[in-house]
Design a protein around this motif. Structure first.
Motif, PDB file in Angstrom:
ATOM      1  N   UNK A  65      -8.681  -7.278   2.186  1.00 13.93           N
ATOM      2  CA  UNK A  65      -8.231  -5.914   2.055  1.00 13.93           C
ATOM      3  C   UNK A  65      -7.071  -5.411   2.945  1.00 13.93           C
ATOM      4  N   UNK A  66      -5.872  -5.496   2.802  1.00 17.34           N
ATOM      5  CA  UNK A  66      -4.786  -5.339   3.893  1.00 17.34           C
ATOM      6  C   UNK A  66      -4.702  -3.880   4.290  1.00 17.34           C
ATOM      7  N   UNK A  67      -5.589  -2.947   3.394  1.00 16.12           N
ATOM      8  CA  UNK A  67      -5.701  -1.584   3.898  1.00 16.12           C
ATOM      9  C   UNK A  67      -6.976  -1.223   4.611  1.00 16.12           C
ATOM     10  N   UNK A  68      -7.741  -2.118   5.000  1.00 14.81           N
ATOM     11  CA  UNK A  68      -8.913  -1.874   5.684  1.00 14.81           C
ATOM     12  C   UNK A  68      -8.868  -1.845   7.174  1.00 14.81           C
ATOM     13  N   UNK A  69      -7.685  -2.169   7.598  1.00 14.14           N
ATOM     14  CA  UNK A  69      -7.688  -1.793   9.087  1.00 14.14           C
ATOM     15  C   UNK A  69      -6.899  -0.629   9.467  1.00 14.14           C
ATOM     16  N   UNK A  70      -6.949   0.412   8.772  1.00 15.35           N
ATOM     17  CA  UNK A  70      -6.231   1.714   8.697  1.00 15.35           C
ATOM     18  C   UNK A  70      -6.332   2.492   7.518  1.00 15.35           C
ATOM     19  N   UNK A  71      -5.956   3.644   7.385  1.00 17.74           N
ATOM     20  CA  UNK A  71      -5.992   4.394   6.150  1.00 17.74           C
ATOM     21  C   UNK A  71      -4.926   3.893   5.169  1.00 17.74           C
ATOM     22  N   UNK A  72      -5.323   3.913   3.827  1.00 17.39           N
ATOM     23  CA  UNK A  72      -4.404   3.417   2.850  1.00 17.39           C
ATOM     24  C   UNK A  72      -3.009   4.031   3.052  1.00 17.39           C
ATOM     25  N   UNK A  73      -2.987   5.315   3.091  1.00 17.92           N
ATOM     26  CA  UNK A  73      -1.482   6.196   3.041  1.00 17.92           C
ATOM     27  C   UNK A  73      -0.624   5.632   4.260  1.00 17.92           C
ATOM     28  N   UNK A  74      -1.722   5.633   5.377  1.00 15.33           N
ATOM     29  CA  UNK A  74      -0.967   5.333   6.499  1.00 15.33           C
ATOM     30  C   UNK A  74      -0.521   3.797   6.647  1.00 15.33           C
ATOM     31  N   UNK A  75      -1.149   3.093   6.090  1.00 11.77           N
ATOM     32  CA  UNK A  75      -0.612   1.483   6.078  1.00 11.77           C
ATOM     33  C   UNK A  75       0.489   1.519   5.124  1.00 11.77           C
ATOM     34  N   UNK A  76       0.670   2.017   3.910  1.00 10.67           N
ATOM     35  CA  UNK A  76       1.748   1.880   3.273  1.00 10.67           C
ATOM     36  C   UNK A  76       2.995   2.814   3.821  1.00 10.67           C
ATOM     37  N   UNK A  77       2.905   3.800   4.526  1.00  8.60           N
ATOM     38  CA  UNK A  77       4.055   4.348   5.217  1.00  8.60           C
ATOM     39  C   UNK A  77       4.366   3.492   6.456  1.00  8.60           C
ATOM     40  N   UNK A  78       3.577   2.952   6.910  1.00  6.72           N
ATOM     41  CA  UNK A  78       3.950   2.156   8.329  1.00  6.72           C
ATOM     42  C   UNK A  78       4.735   0.827   7.663  1.00  6.72           C
TER      43      UNK A  78
END
Length: 94
Positions: A65-78
């Protein structure tokens, strides 16, 4: 057989992941393996079906789960920012 695991990361964090293994005893050299990557929306039920299908065909499959090391929205924007600026960061490292 499917199970949820945590994959340790160099920074001390971890990624949630799902692992699916073939039935039976592993060969002496271990099962061949495959990493399944989810779509932009994250892990959906159809992605779990994909890891199960690989296991049914004799592969050890892991779906991090590539979004589990931060928030989903944060990961997408980063991640989008990194791709645009060509400056790799945490999502790329994970």
């Amino acid at each position: 057989m499917r199970q949820d695991v945590r994959v340790p990361l160099p920074d001390g964090g971890s990624l949630a992941a799902t692992v699916a293994l073939p039935q039976g005893t592993a060969p002496a050299a271990g099962w061949p393996g495959v990493v399944v990557l989810h779509e932009i929306y994250g892990i959906e039920p159809d992605m779990l079906d994909v890891v199960d299908l690989f296991a049914e065909h004799g592969y050890a499959a892991v779906l991090p789960d590539l979004y589990s090391h931060g928030t989903r929205v944060g990961c997408l924007s980063r991640a989008m920012h990194q791709f645009v600026t060509e400056k790799p960061g945490q999502p790329a490292a994970d």
